[in-house]
Design a protein around this motif. Sequence first.
Motif, PDB file in Angstrom:
ATOM      1  N   VAL A   1       0.858  -1.186   0.000  1.00 36.13           N
ATOM      2  CA  VAL A   1       0.000   0.000   0.000  1.00 36.13           C
ATOM      3  C   VAL A   1       0.896   1.239   0.000  1.00 36.13           C
ATOM      4  O   VAL A   1       1.906   1.282   0.691  1.00 36.13           O
ATOM      5  CB  VAL A   1      -0.980   0.013   1.200  1.00 36.13           C
ATOM      6  CG1 VAL A   1      -0.251   0.015   2.523  1.00 36.13           C
ATOM      7  CG2 VAL A   1      -1.932   1.189   1.104  1.00 36.13           C
ATOM      8  N   TYR A   2       0.498   2.221  -0.824  1.00 35.53           N
ATOM      9  CA  TYR A   2       1.234   3.488  -0.909  1.00 35.53           C
ATOM     10  C   TYR A   2       0.396   4.593  -0.295  1.00 35.53           C
ATOM     11  O   TYR A   2      -0.784   4.748  -0.599  1.00 35.53           O
ATOM     12  CB  TYR A   2       1.531   3.825  -2.370  1.00 35.53           C
ATOM     13  CG  TYR A   2       2.189   5.167  -2.536  1.00 35.53           C
ATOM     14  CD1 TYR A   2       3.493   5.379  -2.095  1.00 35.53           C
ATOM     15  CD2 TYR A   2       1.518   6.221  -3.124  1.00 35.53           C
ATOM     16  CE1 TYR A   2       4.107   6.624  -2.234  1.00 35.53           C
ATOM     17  CE2 TYR A   2       2.126   7.463  -3.280  1.00 35.53           C
ATOM     18  CZ  TYR A   2       3.415   7.643  -2.837  1.00 35.53           C
ATOM     19  OH  TYR A   2       4.010   8.872  -2.982  1.00 35.53           O
ATOM     20  N   ASN A   3       1.025   5.363   0.597  1.00 40.40           N
ATOM     21  CA  ASN A   3       0.379   6.505   1.221  1.00 40.40           C
ATOM     22  C   ASN A   3       1.030   7.773   0.653  1.00 40.40           C
ATOM     23  O   ASN A   3       2.172   8.083   0.991  1.00 40.40           O
ATOM     24  CB  ASN A   3       0.566   6.458   2.736  1.00 40.40           C
ATOM     25  CG  ASN A   3      -0.161   7.579   3.448  1.00 40.40           C
ATOM     26  OD1 ASN A   3      -0.398   8.641   2.880  1.00 40.40           O
ATOM     27  ND2 ASN A   3      -0.508   7.337   4.692  1.00 40.40           N
ATOM     28  N   PRO A   4       0.315   8.498  -0.225  1.00 40.94           N
ATOM     29  CA  PRO A   4       0.914   9.686  -0.835  1.00 40.94           C
ATOM     30  C   PRO A   4       1.155  10.828   0.155  1.00 40.94           C
ATOM     31  O   PRO A   4       2.016  11.669  -0.080  1.00 40.94           O
ATOM     32  CB  PRO A   4      -0.099  10.090  -1.910  1.00 40.94           C
ATOM     33  CG  PRO A   4      -1.381   9.488  -1.487  1.00 40.94           C
ATOM     34  CD  PRO A   4      -1.027   8.238  -0.721  1.00 40.94           C
ATOM     35  N   LYS A   5       0.435  10.852   1.260  1.00 36.77           N
ATOM     36  CA  LYS A   5       0.645  11.911   2.257  1.00 36.77           C
ATOM     37  C   LYS A   5       2.010  11.790   2.924  1.00 36.77           C
ATOM     38  O   LYS A   5       2.635  12.785   3.247  1.00 36.77           O
ATOM     39  CB  LYS A   5      -0.457  11.888   3.317  1.00 36.77           C
ATOM     40  CG  LYS A   5      -1.800  12.337   2.784  1.00 36.77           C
ATOM     41  CD  LYS A   5      -2.840  12.340   3.866  1.00 36.77           C
ATOM     42  CE  LYS A   5      -4.180  12.780   3.302  1.00 36.77           C
ATOM     43  NZ  LYS A   5      -5.244  12.750   4.304  1.00 36.77           N
ATOM     44  N   THR A   6       2.446  10.549   3.143  1.00 39.80           N
ATOM     45  CA  THR A   6       3.749  10.329   3.776  1.00 39.80           C
ATOM     46  C   THR A   6       4.808   9.876   2.775  1.00 39.80           C
ATOM     47  O   THR A   6       5.967   9.709   3.149  1.00 39.80           O
ATOM     48  CB  THR A   6       3.627   9.260   4.887  1.00 39.80           C
ATOM     49  OG1 THR A   6       3.177   8.027   4.300  1.00 39.80           O
ATOM     50  CG2 THR A   6       2.661   9.702   5.965  1.00 39.80           C
ATOM     51  N   ASP A   7       4.387   9.654   1.514  1.00 39.46           N
ATOM     52  CA  ASP A   7       5.271   9.176   0.449  1.00 39.46           C
ATOM     53  C   ASP A   7       5.984   7.890   0.864  1.00 39.46           C
ATOM     54  O   ASP A   7       7.185   7.752   0.724  1.00 39.46           O
ATOM     55  CB  ASP A   7       6.277  10.256   0.056  1.00 39.46           C
ATOM     56  CG  ASP A   7       7.033   9.903  -1.227  1.00 39.46           C
ATOM     57  OD1 ASP A   7       6.476   9.165  -2.066  1.00 39.46           O
ATOM     58  OD2 ASP A   7       8.178  10.362  -1.378  1.00 39.46           O
ATOM     59  N   THR A   8       5.199   6.944   1.437  1.00 38.13           N
ATOM     60  CA  THR A   8       5.777   5.675   1.897  1.00 38.13           C
ATOM     61  C   THR A   8       4.975   4.482   1.384  1.00 38.13           C
ATOM     62  O   THR A   8       3.763   4.558   1.183  1.00 38.13           O
ATOM     63  CB  THR A   8       5.816   5.592   3.433  1.00 38.13           C
ATOM     64  OG1 THR A   8       4.488   5.758   3.938  1.00 38.13           O
ATOM     65  CG2 THR A   8       6.726   6.649   4.028  1.00 38.13           C
ATOM     66  N   TRP A   9       5.682   3.371   1.187  1.00 38.92           N
ATOM     67  CA  TRP A   9       5.082   2.082   0.849  1.00 38.92           C
ATOM     68  C   TRP A   9       5.155   1.191   2.076  1.00 38.92           C
ATOM     69  O   TRP A   9       6.133   1.222   2.814  1.00 38.92           O
ATOM     70  CB  TRP A   9       5.858   1.407  -0.276  1.00 38.92           C
ATOM     71  CG  TRP A   9       5.639   1.993  -1.622  1.00 38.92           C
ATOM     72  CD1 TRP A   9       6.390   2.961  -2.223  1.00 38.92           C
ATOM     73  CD2 TRP A   9       4.608   1.651  -2.537  1.00 38.92           C
ATOM     74  NE1 TRP A   9       5.881   3.250  -3.453  1.00 38.92           N
ATOM     75  CE2 TRP A   9       4.785   2.451  -3.688  1.00 38.92           C
ATOM     76  CE3 TRP A   9       3.542   0.754  -2.516  1.00 38.92           C
ATOM     77  CZ2 TRP A   9       3.948   2.372  -4.794  1.00 38.92           C
ATOM     78  CZ3 TRP A   9       2.708   0.675  -3.627  1.00 38.92           C
ATOM     79  CH2 TRP A   9       2.904   1.467  -4.737  1.00 38.92           C
ATOM     80  N   SER A  10       4.116   0.356   2.266  1.00 41.61           N
ATOM     81  CA  SER A  10       4.104  -0.625   3.353  1.00 41.61           C
ATOM     82  C   SER A  10       3.640  -1.965   2.813  1.00 41.61           C
ATOM     83  O   SER A  10       2.761  -2.028   1.949  1.00 41.61           O
ATOM     84  CB  SER A  10       3.139  -0.201   4.462  1.00 41.61           C
ATOM     85  OG  SER A  10       3.503   1.054   4.985  1.00 41.61           O
ATOM     86  N   MET A  11       4.233  -3.038   3.333  1.00 43.27           N
ATOM     87  CA  MET A  11       3.807  -4.389   2.991  1.00 43.27           C
ATOM     88  C   MET A  11       2.668  -4.764   3.926  1.00 43.27           C
ATOM     89  O   MET A  11       2.756  -4.543   5.138  1.00 43.27           O
ATOM     90  CB  MET A  11       4.973  -5.359   3.156  1.00 43.27           C
ATOM     91  CG  MET A  11       4.722  -6.737   2.631  1.00 43.27           C
ATOM     92  SD  MET A  11       4.694  -6.857   0.834  1.00 43.27           S
ATOM     93  CE  MET A  11       6.412  -6.614   0.432  1.00 43.27           C
TER      94      MET A  11
END
Length: 65
Positions: free
Chosen positions: A34-44
Amino acid sequence: MALCRRNAGVVAMNGLLYVVGGDDGSCNLSSVEVYNPKTDTWSMLPSCMGIGRSYAGVAIIDKPI
Protein backbone atom coordinates in the motif's frame (compact mmCIF):
# COMPACT_ATOMS: atom_id res chain seq x y z
CA MET A 1 7.64 -0.38 -3.36
CA ALA A 2 9.52 -3.21 -1.68
CA LEU A 3 9.13 -5.64 -4.58
CA CYS A 4 9.57 -4.85 -8.25
CA ARG A 5 6.38 -6.11 -9.94
CA ARG A 6 4.38 -6.01 -13.14
CA ASN A 7 0.89 -7.19 -14.12
CA ALA A 8 -0.45 -6.39 -10.65
CA GLY A 9 -3.98 -5.46 -9.62
CA VAL A 10 -4.23 -1.86 -8.40
CA VAL A 11 -7.00 -0.01 -6.56
CA ALA A 12 -7.26 3.39 -4.87
CA MET A 13 -9.33 3.60 -1.70
CA ASN A 14 -9.54 6.22 1.07
CA GLY A 15 -6.55 8.11 -0.29
CA LEU A 16 -4.27 5.04 -0.43
CA LEU A 17 -3.06 3.01 -3.42
CA TYR A 18 -3.11 -0.79 -3.04
CA VAL A 19 -1.04 -3.06 -5.31
CA VAL A 20 -1.96 -6.77 -5.26
CA GLY A 21 -0.05 -9.72 -6.70
CA GLY A 22 1.64 -9.44 -10.08
CA ASP A 23 4.94 -11.00 -11.03
CA ASP A 24 8.59 -10.10 -10.73
CA GLY A 25 9.64 -11.58 -14.07
CA SER A 26 10.36 -15.04 -12.67
CA CYS A 27 7.40 -15.90 -10.41
CA ASN A 28 3.92 -14.76 -9.42
CA LEU A 29 3.66 -12.71 -6.23
CA SER A 30 1.20 -13.18 -3.37
CA SER A 31 2.13 -9.95 -1.62
CA VAL A 32 0.09 -6.77 -1.15
CA GLU A 33 1.64 -3.33 -0.79
CA VAL A 34 0.00 0.00 0.00
CA TYR A 35 1.23 3.49 -0.91
CA ASN A 36 0.38 6.50 1.22
CA PRO A 37 0.91 9.69 -0.83
CA LYS A 38 0.65 11.91 2.26
CA THR A 39 3.75 10.33 3.78
CA ASP A 40 5.27 9.18 0.45
CA THR A 41 5.78 5.67 1.90
CA TRP A 42 5.08 2.08 0.85
CA SER A 43 4.10 -0.63 3.35
CA MET A 44 3.81 -4.39 2.99
CA LEU A 45 0.44 -5.72 4.18
CA PRO A 46 -0.46 -9.21 5.39
CA SER A 47 -1.75 -11.23 2.45
CA CYS A 48 -4.36 -13.97 2.55
CA MET A 49 -3.40 -15.20 -0.94
CA GLY A 50 -1.92 -18.69 -0.64
CA ILE A 51 -0.76 -18.70 -4.25
CA GLY A 52 0.80 -15.79 -6.11
CA ARG A 53 -1.33 -14.21 -8.83
CA SER A 54 -0.43 -12.25 -11.92
CA TYR A 55 -3.06 -10.05 -13.58
CA ALA A 56 -5.00 -10.05 -10.31
CA GLY A 57 -8.37 -8.32 -10.29
CA VAL A 58 -9.16 -6.04 -7.37
CA ALA A 59 -12.64 -5.11 -6.13
CA ILE A 60 -13.85 -3.08 -3.20
CA ILE A 61 -17.01 -4.17 -1.42
CA ASP A 62 -18.41 -1.49 0.84
CA LYS A 63 -20.02 -3.44 3.66
CA PRO A 64 -21.44 -1.53 6.62
CA ILE A 65 -20.30 -2.85 9.99
